[in-house]
Design a protein around this motif. Structure first.
Motif, short mmCIF file in Angstrom:
data_model
loop_
_atom_site.label_atom_id
_atom_site.label_comp_id
_atom_site.label_asym_id
_atom_site.label_seq_id
_atom_site.Cartn_x
_atom_site.Cartn_y
_atom_site.Cartn_z
N VAL A 152 -1.73 -16.15 -108.14
CA VAL A 152 -2.27 -15.12 -109.02
C VAL A 152 -3.02 -15.71 -110.20
O VAL A 152 -3.81 -15.02 -110.85
CB VAL A 152 -1.19 -14.12 -109.51
N ARG A 153 -2.81 -17.02 -110.45
CA ARG A 153 -3.57 -17.72 -111.49
C ARG A 153 -4.77 -18.48 -110.90
O ARG A 153 -5.42 -19.23 -111.61
CB ARG A 153 -2.67 -18.69 -112.24
N PHE A 154 -5.02 -18.28 -109.61
CA PHE A 154 -6.16 -18.88 -108.91
C PHE A 154 -6.11 -20.41 -108.87
O PHE A 154 -7.16 -21.06 -108.89
CB PHE A 154 -7.49 -18.44 -109.54
N GLU A 155 -4.94 -20.98 -108.79
CA GLU A 155 -4.81 -22.43 -108.73
C GLU A 155 -4.98 -22.92 -107.29
O GLU A 155 -4.36 -22.40 -106.37
CB GLU A 155 -3.46 -22.87 -109.28
N ARG A 156 -5.81 -23.92 -107.13
CA ARG A 156 -6.14 -24.45 -105.81
C ARG A 156 -4.91 -25.00 -105.08
O ARG A 156 -4.81 -24.92 -103.85
CB ARG A 156 -7.19 -25.54 -105.93
N ASP A 157 -3.95 -25.53 -105.81
CA ASP A 157 -2.74 -26.11 -105.20
C ASP A 157 -2.01 -25.10 -104.31
O ASP A 157 -1.45 -25.47 -103.27
CB ASP A 157 -1.77 -26.62 -106.26
N ALA A 158 -2.01 -23.85 -104.70
CA ALA A 158 -1.34 -22.83 -103.90
C ALA A 158 -2.01 -22.67 -102.54
O ALA A 158 -1.34 -22.55 -101.51
CB ALA A 158 -1.35 -21.49 -104.64
N PHE A 159 -3.33 -22.70 -102.51
CA PHE A 159 -4.05 -22.54 -101.25
C PHE A 159 -3.90 -23.78 -100.37
O PHE A 159 -3.82 -23.67 -99.14
CB PHE A 159 -5.52 -22.22 -101.52
N VAL A 160 -3.83 -24.95 -100.98
CA VAL A 160 -3.58 -26.18 -100.22
C VAL A 160 -2.19 -26.11 -99.60
O VAL A 160 -2.00 -26.44 -98.42
CB VAL A 160 -3.74 -27.42 -101.12
N TRP A 161 -1.21 -25.67 -100.39
CA TRP A 161 0.16 -25.54 -99.89
C TRP A 161 0.21 -24.56 -98.72
O TRP A 161 0.87 -24.82 -97.71
CB TRP A 161 1.07 -25.08 -101.03
N MET A 162 -0.49 -23.42 -98.84
CA MET A 162 -0.52 -22.43 -97.75
C MET A 162 -1.13 -23.02 -96.48
O MET A 162 -0.73 -22.68 -95.38
CB MET A 162 -1.32 -21.20 -98.17
N ASP A 163 -2.12 -23.87 -96.66
CA ASP A 163 -2.80 -24.46 -95.53
C ASP A 163 -1.88 -25.38 -94.73
O ASP A 163 -1.94 -25.41 -93.50
CB ASP A 163 -4.03 -25.25 -96.03
N PHE A 164 -0.99 -26.10 -95.40
CA PHE A 164 -0.18 -27.10 -94.73
C PHE A 164 1.28 -26.71 -94.53
O PHE A 164 2.03 -27.48 -93.95
CB PHE A 164 -0.25 -28.42 -95.50
N ASN A 165 1.69 -25.53 -94.98
CA ASN A 165 3.09 -25.12 -94.87
C ASN A 165 3.20 -23.90 -93.97
O ASN A 165 2.88 -22.79 -94.37
CB ASN A 165 3.64 -24.81 -96.27
N ASP A 166 3.71 -24.10 -92.77
CA ASP A 166 3.86 -22.99 -91.81
C ASP A 166 4.85 -21.94 -92.30
O ASP A 166 4.73 -20.76 -91.96
CB ASP A 166 4.33 -23.52 -90.46
N ARG A 167 5.81 -22.34 -93.10
CA ARG A 167 6.81 -21.41 -93.62
C ARG A 167 6.20 -20.36 -94.54
O ARG A 167 6.76 -19.28 -94.74
CB ARG A 167 7.89 -22.20 -94.37
N ALA A 168 5.02 -20.64 -95.05
CA ALA A 168 4.37 -19.72 -95.98
C ALA A 168 4.01 -18.40 -95.32
O ALA A 168 3.88 -17.38 -96.00
CB ALA A 168 3.12 -20.37 -96.58
N THR A 169 3.87 -18.37 -94.00
CA THR A 169 3.58 -17.11 -93.31
C THR A 169 4.76 -16.15 -93.45
O THR A 169 4.57 -14.96 -93.72
CB THR A 169 3.26 -17.36 -91.82
N GLY A 170 5.96 -16.65 -93.29
CA GLY A 170 7.15 -15.82 -93.49
C GLY A 170 7.28 -15.35 -94.92
O GLY A 170 7.66 -14.20 -95.18
N ASP A 171 6.96 -16.23 -95.86
CA ASP A 171 6.99 -15.85 -97.27
C ASP A 171 5.98 -14.74 -97.54
O ASP A 171 6.27 -13.79 -98.28
CB ASP A 171 6.70 -17.05 -98.16
N ALA A 172 4.80 -14.86 -96.95
CA ALA A 172 3.76 -13.84 -97.12
C ALA A 172 4.24 -12.50 -96.56
O ALA A 172 4.04 -11.45 -97.18
CB ALA A 172 2.46 -14.27 -96.45
N PHE A 173 4.91 -12.53 -95.41
CA PHE A 173 5.47 -11.34 -94.79
C PHE A 173 6.45 -10.65 -95.75
O PHE A 173 6.40 -9.44 -95.94
CB PHE A 173 6.16 -11.74 -93.48
N VAL A 174 7.31 -11.44 -96.35
CA VAL A 174 8.29 -10.91 -97.30
C VAL A 174 7.58 -10.31 -98.51
O VAL A 174 7.95 -9.21 -98.97
CB VAL A 174 9.30 -12.00 -97.72
#
Length: 176
Positions: free
Chosen positions: A12-34
Motif C-alpha cells: 500500500v506504500r508502493f514499495e518495490r520489495d513487496a512486488f519482488v517478494w510476491m514474484d518469488f514467494n508461492d505462499r503469497a497466493t494464499g495470503d492474497a486469497f485471505v
C-alpha cells in the motif's frame, strides 16, 4: 501471517520489495486469497451490518457468503484480464499467479470505501476513492511483473476493471 501483513503495508506504500517478494514467494497466493476474503467481510460488516440485521441471521449469512464468493470471482477474473492484457495486448511478461498476488494484496485498499461512506459521500464516490488506490497499486505491480512502462501498466490496470465490468454485466454479478 506477520510476513504477509508486513508485505501488505509495503504494497500500500508502493514499495518495490513487496512486488519482488510476491514474484518469488508461492505462499503469497494464499495470503492474497485471505486478504480478498477478509476485506470483503470487513466491508460488509462496516457498511451493511444494518442490512444484515434487517433480513435476519440466516439471510445475513447468505449475503456474507455470496458477497465473499463474488469478491473471489472478481479477484480471479480481474487478475486474468490484467494478465491477458499485459501478455497479449502489450507484449509484456509475467505469470498469472503473480497477477493474482498483486491483485489480492491491492484489494484491501477498497476498505477505504468504509471511511468515505462514514464521511457521507455517495456510494459512487466511495467506490471511486477505493478503486483509484487499488488501480495505482496494480499499476505498480504490473510495471514490475509485466516489465511495462508506467503508462501501459496503468492501461492494463484500467483494462482489468473495464473487463470485469463487462463480464459482470453479462453474467449479472455485482461490481467488485
Amino acid at each position: 501471517m506477520a510476513e504477509a501483513l508486513k508485505r501488505l503495508l509495503q504494497t500500500v506504500r508502493f514499495e518495490r520489495d513487496a512486488f519482488v517478494w510476491m514474484d518469488f514467494n508461492d505462499r503469497a497466493t494464499g495470503d492474497a486469497f485471505v486478504f480478498v476474503g477478509v476485506t470483503r467481510l470487513l466491508i460488509l460488516l462496516g457498511m451493511a451490518w444494518r442490512i444484515i440485521g434487517f433480513v435476519g441471521p440466516i439471510a445475513g449469512f447468505e449475503i456474507l457468503v455470496q458477497a465473499t464468493i463474488n469478491a473471489l470471482i472478481f479477484w480471479l477474473m480481474y487478475s486474468g484480464i490484467a494478465f491477458a492484457a499485459t501478455k497479449y495486448l502489450f507484449q509484456g511478461s509475467g505469470s498469472y499467479a503473480v497477477f493474482l498476488r498483486i491483485t489480492g494484496f491491492a484489494y484491501p485498499t477498497l476498505l477505504l470505501v468504509i471511511f468515505t461512506d462514514r464521511l457521507g459521500l455517495s456510494a459512487t464516490a466511495a467506490l471511486v476513492a477505493g478503486s483509484v488506490w487499488f488501480l495505482a497499486i496494480v499499476t505498480m505491480g504490473v510495471k514490475y511483473e509485466g516489465d511495462l512502462p508506467t503508462e501501459r501498466a496503468a492501461l492494463v490496470a484500467v483494462a482489468g476493471l473495464v473487463g470485469w465490468i463487462i463480464v459482470s454485466a453479462i453474467f449479472g454479478r455485482g461490481i467488485i
